[in-house]
Structure formats: C-alpha cells, structure tokens
Write a protein that holds these residues in place. Structure first.
Motif, PDB file in Angstrom:
ATOM      1  N   ASP A   1       9.230  -9.752  -6.961  1.00 39.20           N
ATOM      2  CA  ASP A   1       9.193 -10.115  -5.445  1.00 39.20           C
ATOM      3  C   ASP A   1       8.614  -9.035  -4.517  1.00 39.20           C
ATOM      4  OD1 ASP A   1      10.446 -12.321  -6.506  1.00 39.20           O
ATOM      5  OD2 ASP A   1      12.429 -11.578  -6.017  1.00 39.20           O
ATOM      6  N   SER A   2       7.761  -9.597  -3.794  1.00 37.12           N
ATOM      7  CA  SER A   2       7.434  -8.621  -2.588  1.00 37.12           C
ATOM      8  C   SER A   2       8.407  -8.337  -1.593  1.00 37.12           C
ATOM      9  CB  SER A   2       6.013  -9.422  -1.820  1.00 37.12           C
ATOM     10  OG  SER A   2       5.106  -9.920  -2.599  1.00 37.12           O
ATOM     11  N   CYS A   3       7.775  -7.188  -0.876  1.00 35.08           N
ATOM     12  CA  CYS A   3       9.118  -6.564   0.022  1.00 35.08           C
ATOM     13  C   CYS A   3       9.117  -7.553   1.190  1.00 35.08           C
ATOM     14  CB  CYS A   3       8.601  -5.204   0.478  1.00 35.08           C
ATOM     15  SG  CYS A   3       8.382  -4.112  -0.730  1.00 35.08           S
ATOM     16  N   PRO A   4      10.326  -8.028   1.526  1.00 30.15           N
ATOM     17  CA  PRO A   4      10.499  -8.686   2.784  1.00 30.15           C
ATOM     18  C   PRO A   4      10.305  -8.121   4.151  1.00 30.15           C
ATOM     19  CG  PRO A   4      12.835  -7.812   2.124  1.00 30.15           C
ATOM     20  CD  PRO A   4      11.602  -7.627   1.336  1.00 30.15           C
ATOM     21  N   GLY A   5       9.450  -8.841   5.088  1.00 25.80           N
ATOM     22  CA  GLY A   5       9.411  -8.077   6.280  1.00 25.80           C
ATOM     23  C   GLY A   5       7.931  -7.912   6.468  1.00 25.80           C
ATOM     24  N   ASP A   6       7.447  -7.201   7.587  1.00 27.02           N
ATOM     25  CA  ASP A   6       6.149  -6.848   7.898  1.00 27.02           C
ATOM     26  C   ASP A   6       6.077  -5.510   7.450  1.00 27.02           C
ATOM     27  OD1 ASP A   6       5.716  -9.481   9.347  1.00 27.02           O
ATOM     28  OD2 ASP A   6       6.811  -8.554  11.191  1.00 27.02           O
ATOM     29  N   SER A   7       4.739  -4.905   7.527  1.00 27.36           N
ATOM     30  CA  SER A   7       4.178  -3.517   6.694  1.00 27.36           C
ATOM     31  C   SER A   7       4.242  -2.812   8.006  1.00 27.36           C
ATOM     32  CB  SER A   7       3.018  -3.636   6.068  1.00 27.36           C
ATOM     33  OG  SER A   7       1.882  -4.227   6.943  1.00 27.36           O
ATOM     34  N   SER A   8       4.102  -3.346   9.301  1.00 32.05           N
ATOM     35  CA  SER A   8       3.826  -2.336  10.493  1.00 32.05           C
ATOM     36  C   SER A   8       4.807  -2.813  11.511  1.00 32.05           C
ATOM     37  CB  SER A   8       2.624  -2.502  10.919  1.00 32.05           C
ATOM     38  OG  SER A   8       2.168  -3.701  11.284  1.00 32.05           O
TER      39      SER A   8
ATOM     40  N   ARG B   1       3.741   2.024  13.602  1.00 32.18           N
ATOM     41  CA  ARG B   1       3.926   2.863  12.497  1.00 32.18           C
ATOM     42  C   ARG B   1       3.897   1.734  11.246  1.00 32.18           C
ATOM     43  NH1 ARG B   1      10.368   4.255  12.551  1.00 32.18           N
ATOM     44  NH2 ARG B   1      11.325   2.012  12.914  1.00 32.18           N
ATOM     45  N   GLN B   2       3.636   2.563  10.209  1.00 32.72           N
ATOM     46  CA  GLN B   2       3.483   1.710   8.769  1.00 32.72           C
ATOM     47  C   GLN B   2       4.436   2.107   7.815  1.00 32.72           C
ATOM     48  OE1 GLN B   2       0.592   2.811  10.305  1.00 32.72           O
ATOM     49  NE2 GLN B   2       0.346   0.831  11.501  1.00 32.72           N
ATOM     50  N   HIS B   3       4.996   0.989   6.881  1.00 27.23           N
ATOM     51  CA  HIS B   3       5.291   1.384   5.541  1.00 27.23           C
ATOM     52  C   HIS B   3       4.717   0.381   4.636  1.00 27.23           C
ATOM     53  CE1 HIS B   3       9.067  -1.194   6.128  1.00 27.23           C
ATOM     54  NE2 HIS B   3       7.927  -1.968   6.530  1.00 27.23           N
ATOM     55  N   THR B   4       4.637   1.035   3.301  1.00 32.35           N
ATOM     56  CA  THR B   4       4.080   0.397   2.183  1.00 32.35           C
ATOM     57  C   THR B   4       5.039  -0.148   1.134  1.00 32.35           C
ATOM     58  OG1 THR B   4       3.617   2.267   1.053  1.00 32.35           O
ATOM     59  CG2 THR B   4       1.917   1.362   2.725  1.00 32.35           C
ATOM     60  N   CYS B   5       4.639  -1.530   0.735  1.00 32.31           N
ATOM     61  CA  CYS B   5       5.453  -2.137  -0.518  1.00 32.31           C
ATOM     62  C   CYS B   5       4.907  -1.269  -1.593  1.00 32.31           C
ATOM     63  CB  CYS B   5       5.394  -3.629  -0.538  1.00 32.31           C
ATOM     64  SG  CYS B   5       6.347  -4.554  -1.746  1.00 32.31           S
ATOM     65  N   SER B   6       5.688   0.058  -1.866  1.00 33.40           N
ATOM     66  CA  SER B   6       5.027   0.792  -2.991  1.00 33.40           C
ATOM     67  C   SER B   6       6.027   1.691  -3.827  1.00 33.40           C
ATOM     68  CB  SER B   6       3.998   1.469  -2.811  1.00 33.40           C
ATOM     69  OG  SER B   6       4.421   2.507  -1.433  1.00 33.40           O
TER      70      SER B   6
ATOM     71  N   PRO C   1      10.716  -7.992 -14.513  1.00 31.54           N
ATOM     72  CA  PRO C   1      10.056  -8.120 -13.376  1.00 31.54           C
ATOM     73  C   PRO C   1      10.527  -6.716 -12.466  1.00 31.54           C
ATOM     74  CG  PRO C   1      11.247  -9.909 -13.153  1.00 31.54           C
ATOM     75  CD  PRO C   1      11.443  -9.269 -14.691  1.00 31.54           C
ATOM     76  N   VAL C   2       9.620  -6.128 -11.736  1.00 37.52           N
ATOM     77  CA  VAL C   2      10.079  -5.108 -10.838  1.00 37.52           C
ATOM     78  C   VAL C   2       9.742  -5.476  -9.454  1.00 37.52           C
ATOM     79  CG1 VAL C   2       9.483  -2.882 -10.025  1.00 37.52           C
ATOM     80  CG2 VAL C   2       9.281  -3.391 -12.637  1.00 37.52           C
ATOM     81  N   HIS C   3      10.943  -5.487  -8.483  1.00 43.91           N
ATOM     82  CA  HIS C   3      10.751  -6.013  -7.253  1.00 43.91           C
ATOM     83  C   HIS C   3      10.415  -4.965  -6.261  1.00 43.91           C
ATOM     84  CE1 HIS C   3      12.295  -9.915  -8.944  1.00 43.91           C
ATOM     85  NE2 HIS C   3      13.366  -9.038  -9.153  1.00 43.91           N
ATOM     86  N   GLY C   4       9.411  -5.257  -5.485  1.00 46.63           N
ATOM     87  CA  GLY C   4       8.864  -4.424  -4.632  1.00 46.63           C
ATOM     88  C   GLY C   4      10.184  -3.708  -3.554  1.00 46.63           C
ATOM     89  N   ILE C   5      10.056  -2.597  -3.152  1.00 45.97           N
ATOM     90  CA  ILE C   5      10.871  -1.804  -2.188  1.00 45.97           C
ATOM     91  C   ILE C   5       9.864  -1.123  -1.206  1.00 45.97           C
ATOM     92  CG2 ILE C   5      12.651  -0.155  -1.967  1.00 45.97           C
ATOM     93  CD1 ILE C   5      13.621  -0.705  -4.719  1.00 45.97           C
ATOM     94  N   TRP C   6      10.438  -1.132  -0.041  1.00 45.92           N
ATOM     95  CA  TRP C   6       9.495  -0.345   1.022  1.00 45.92           C
ATOM     96  C   TRP C   6       9.431   0.866   0.933  1.00 45.92           C
ATOM     97  CZ3 TRP C   6       5.970  -3.138   3.491  1.00 45.92           C
ATOM     98  CH2 TRP C   6       6.106  -4.625   3.794  1.00 45.92           C
TER      99      TRP C   6
END
Length: 568
Positions: free
Chosen positions: A231-238, A213-218, A180-185
């Motif tokens: 795993d998804s990135c922890p925290g909010d996207s904005s 401001r925004q960042h993406t889990c990509s 599995p590849v875990h997401g990083i912001w």
C-alpha cells in the motif's frame, strides 16, 4: 570395622530424612467419579494433607489419591465389542478410591460376550479430504505455518473400533510468496524559505508568501515485486504554510491634487501656509517611500514626526511541547508577533505597541498518552480458613498504581498468591455404612425346631456395620444395624411347579483369559398354594432353592464361552 558401621549409620539416617521430607501436591477436592484432583493447595506431606478426609493427594510421579474412606467410582459405560467381526467381549470397569480397600475388591471388572457384525469392507475411514490453505500466505522459508486435513469415519457407532488413529492431521507449510511491504512516510524536511519577503497588499487580491516542506514514501517504500503490491502512504507528500508573520510590503506614496491655500495645519516639522497637496494617491504604508517633491508652493513646515509602533501579524502556532497528554500535564504551544510593522521611532520617540508579543494555549485535542499499569501493595494474607487439616491463605494486589489507561499495558504477573497453612489437627471422619450382608438361612424362632420343607414360619436376618468412623466423626445416618423378615425354609424341598424360562446370564468368569465363561440357570416356579402368604400379619418370603424336579429336556443350566477375552 567401626568406621564402616558409622558410615552406614549416616547413610541410613540420610535416607530416612529424604524419605520423610518427600512431599507431593495437596488438593482441596477429589472427584470420586473421574479420580481427578482440583483446587490445588500447594506442596505438602501426605500425612498433613490427608488430615482432611475430603482432600486429594498426588505424589510427583503418581496418580491422584483420595484421602477419605474407600469408595467405588460409578461403573463406566460398556465398551465397544473388542472384535470387529464375530464373537468377542464388552467390558465395563470401576475404580476404588480411598486409604484402604473397598468392599468386594475383586468386583472391579464386568465382562459379557458380544457378537460384532462390523464385517463389511466399507467400515473404517473414508479418504482424507484436501489440505486446508496454509495458515501463512507469505514470508518464504523463514515463516512457517500449518495446514490440516480431515477424514470421516464411515462406521456406525458400534463399529467405532474400525476407525483407529486420528481423524485430523497437521503438518508444517510455508508460502513461497514474499509478503507485501506497505509504505511509510519518511520524516518531514525542514520548511523552505518563504516565497517572498513581505505581504503584498497593493492590489485587491492580497499576495501572501508561502513556505513548503516535503516527505517521501520511502521508510520503507511500498513493494512493487509482491502480489499484491504494498500500500502507498496515505496523505500528501508535501505541506504548505502561509508566511503570515512577515511584514507587509512597503507602499510608496504619490501626490494627490493641490489644495486651495490655507493655514499650516501641522503640529510638528514645517507646515505649509499657502497651497498644499497631500501624499495620498496612494498614502505610503509599511515603510514605503513618501511622495517626492514639495507639498506646498510656498513655505514648508518640515519637522520629523514620531512613528508609533504597530504589531506584525501573529506567527503560526509552534508544535505542541509533547505528542500526547500525560496525566495532569497538558502540552502547550505558542505563537509570536513583533512590534516592527513599523517599529516605534526613537527620535522623536514613538509609542510602543500595546499587548503581549507571545501567546500560549493548551493542546487539548491531542490523544492521551498510554499509561502502563503498576501494581499496588500486596494485602496481608487471609487467616487460615480451616479449623482442621490443611487450607490455603490468600493475598491479593490490584493493578491501580496507576491503573492501565489509554492503551497502556496491564500489570505483568499475578494478582493473587497463595500460601498453604496447616492446623496439624485431624479432621473428623464420618461413618459410612457397609453393604448389607446376604440374607441368612430361614430358622425357627423356637430353638431346636426344624422348619425346612414345612409350612411353619420362621425368620432370617441381614446386618450391616458403620465403618471408617474416626476422630469424633458423625455416626452413620440411621440406627438400623440389622433387618429381620418372616420366611419359609424351602431350600431343596420338592415342589409341584413348572419351569418358567431362564434367569439372567451372570458375568463372564474369570473376566480374562481363554477359560472365561458365563452361566445361566433355568427358572423354577414352584406351587406355594399350601403356604399362607403372611406370617403374623407380615408378608412372608420363601428362602432357598426349591426342587422342581427335572425339566422336560433335562437341562437345568447353560454355559457360554466368552470368546476373545483379553489375556489375564
């Protein structure tokens, strides 16, 4: 011919030089039980290393050798029977360590017959157990892991030879699953424009403009084609932030009710002397428009008044000047404000704002930066610790320049280095007693008198020697070189007595080959009642083998074949 001789002479000198310069490893301790060398002192020639009789020496391609006087290792335990079912032999061995041969050098192998009863088909290994899970659970062919399986020996300890080979197997394995590849912001985007140009305080609820401001889990995105998913990135996207540095929105003024007539009360501009009204419903603020129209019904005092400066709100704190606290250097952050809410008028001149337009504070809540360790200076080598033979000097250094802190890496390399030192002085070799010789024949203290088969007493002795003492070493403990005892010479003498069982079997001789045998003899218990038990108040010993005649069955000794002895 002369040239040939010169070439041969040069080659001979080179060979001698090479042989002389060959060296091995010197050790400060030799284990006379296991034959192992420990406490490596470094490379040395054998003659130098073995100036100390307690040291060990090992050539580059050989076993460890003992530098001291010869000494036997303890006997090993008896081996298992070399035949699983039927007659075989068991053996035990010992080794001689030292610069010369031990006493009785042929006494290094003992062998006795055995009869093994490991004849059952159930003896030996059980079936292999299942393979363990692979040590890797994902990764595909690029990532190789290992798995193991075991088996149990069903044999009793004495039948251990039935279980040849390993009890455990290991083989390579791989997992076909993708990891599995875990997401990083990704990094944050730039802040957006504020949602409004100013802070609206016209109602009871203050309307504060915001920016986002925004960042993406990509970076990377979590995998969805693996099991389990990444795993998804922890925290909010904005993130959003109040635009508190903006000025307040202008508030246009509106007239209040007319006041009764009164004197002009203004100190600048034109005042009203008669009826007036005030622009206070509401009062204009933050650059808002003043009320339109006249404030009096008669004469107007109209002269511009100075506008004094007022600070805007403080801006948000800036990012810290560093991401962590380095030793002695705490990062800073700043915030600012401007004297524009409103700005002071220039004509007439208004008063400027009091105080500073910026603030700086320490970022004390940041983590400390990792500090990688660095070695301090090497110490000097210690003095050579020995007064004879070879020793080892030591120098050390400490990982304190600086020491590793806050998750930093420890210093690479070693904190200790050694150097072999040689005194070129031979160490004393202490004396070691030889084994006692066998007791000699019993003889009369009076020269020429025979005491064989007589009740007259005599004496016999045995001796030992203090061996291997060299270079001023200590003498053997004790000073008794010989022992004397009183005795009767009964060798070959006919006695009334009885046969009393058998003596113990001796070991198989020779200890190898198909001709190996062992012997035991009948035990003769003679009647010594005619002899005094003491001679000159000392307990007497009977020396020699008396003749008890023939046993009833005529058999005085037995021989036994040592079957399946190893070949010589």
């Amino acid at each position: 011919m002369m040239e040939t001789l010169q070439v041969l002479l040069v080659c001979s000198l080179l060979l001698v030089s090479v042989e002389h310069s060959e060296s091995g490893q010197c050790f400060a301790y030799f284990n006379t039980t296991s034959g192992e060398c420990t406490q490596d002192l470094g490379e040395a020639q054998k003659s130098q290393c073995c100036q100390n009789p307690t040291y060990g020496y090992r050539e580059s391609d050989g076993e460890c050798q003992f530098c001291g006087p010869p000494v036997w290792s303890p006997w090993t335990s008896w081996s298992l029977c070399n035949i699983l079912c039927g007659g075989g032999v068991i053996t035990r061995t010992r080794k001689c360590f030292g610069k010369s041969e031990c006493e009785n050098p042929k006494e290094k192998l003992h062998m006795e017959p055995c009869n093994s009863t490991c004849c059952s088909d159930k003896e030996g290994w059980a079936m292999w157990l299942e393979w363990s899970p692979c040590s890797v659970t994902c990764g595909g062919p690029a990532l190789v892991g290992f798995r193991t399986r075991k088996r149990v020996c069903n044999s009793s300890p004495e039948c251990g030879l039935a279980c040849e080979g390993p009890s455990e197997q290991t083989e390579k394995c791989e997992s076909l699953n993708k990891c599995p590849v875990h997401g990083i912001w990704s990094g944050w985007s730039q802040w957006s424009q504020c949602s409004g140009p100013c802070v609206d305080k016209r109602s009871s609820n203050v309307i504060m403009p915001i920016r986002t401001r925004q960042h993406t889990c990509s970076n990377p995105a979590p995998s969805t084609d693996t099991q389990p998913h990444g795993d998804s990135c922890p925290g909010d996207s904005s993130e959003q932030q109040d635009c508190i540095e903006l000025p307040n929105c202008p508030v246009d003024g509106k007239w209040g009710a007319w006041l009764p007539l009164g004197p002009c009360s203004v100190t600048c501009g034109q005042g009203l002397q008669l009826s007036n009204r005030k622009c206070e419903n509401p009062v204009p603020e933050y650059g808002g428009k003043y009320c339109e129209g006249e404030s009096t019904k008669t004469s107007v005092c109209h002269s511009p008044c100075p506008v004094h400066g007022v600070w805007t709100n403080w801006s948000n704190w800036s990012e810290c000047s560093a991401a962590c606290i380095l030793q002695g250097e705490i990062p800073k952050r700043t915030r600012r404000r401007s004297c524009t809410n409103p700005a002071p008028s220039s004509n007439p001149a208004g008063q400027p704002c009091n105080g500073e337009d910026s603030q700086v504070e320490d970022c004390t809540r940041l983590p400390y930066c990792p500090v990688n360790g660095n070695w301090g200076q090497w110490s000097s080598y210690t003095p050579c610790p020995v007064t004879c033979g070879m020793g080892q000097q030591v120098k050390t250094r400490t990982c304190d320049n600086p020491a590793a802190q806050h998750g930093g890496k420890e210093c690479p390399g070693t904190s200790r280095e050694t150097l072999t030192c040689s005194t070129n002085v031979q160490c004393p070799v202490n004396g070691v007693w030889s084994d006692w010789t066998a007791w000699g024949e019993c003889y009369s203290p009076y020269e020429g008198r025979t005491i064989n088969c007589k009740t007259s007493g005599g004496k016999n002795n045995r001796t030992r020697t203090c061996l291997h003492r060299e270079h001023g070493g200590a003498l053997c403990e004790g000073d008794q070189l010989s022992e004397i005892r009183v005795c009767y010479d009964v060798n070959g003498c006919p006695f009334k007595g009885k046969w009393d069982g058998w003596e113990s079997w001796n070991y198989c001789t020779p200890p190898c080959g198909s001709a190996s045998k062992r012997i035991r003899k009948r035990k003769c218990k003679p009647d010594y009642s005619e002899y005094r038990p003491t001679i000159r108040s000392k307990v007497a010993t009977f020396v020699g083998k008396p003749d008890c005649g023939d046993p009833p069955d005529g058999i005085k000794s037995e021989r036994q074949q040592c079957n399946n002895a190893p070949p010589c």
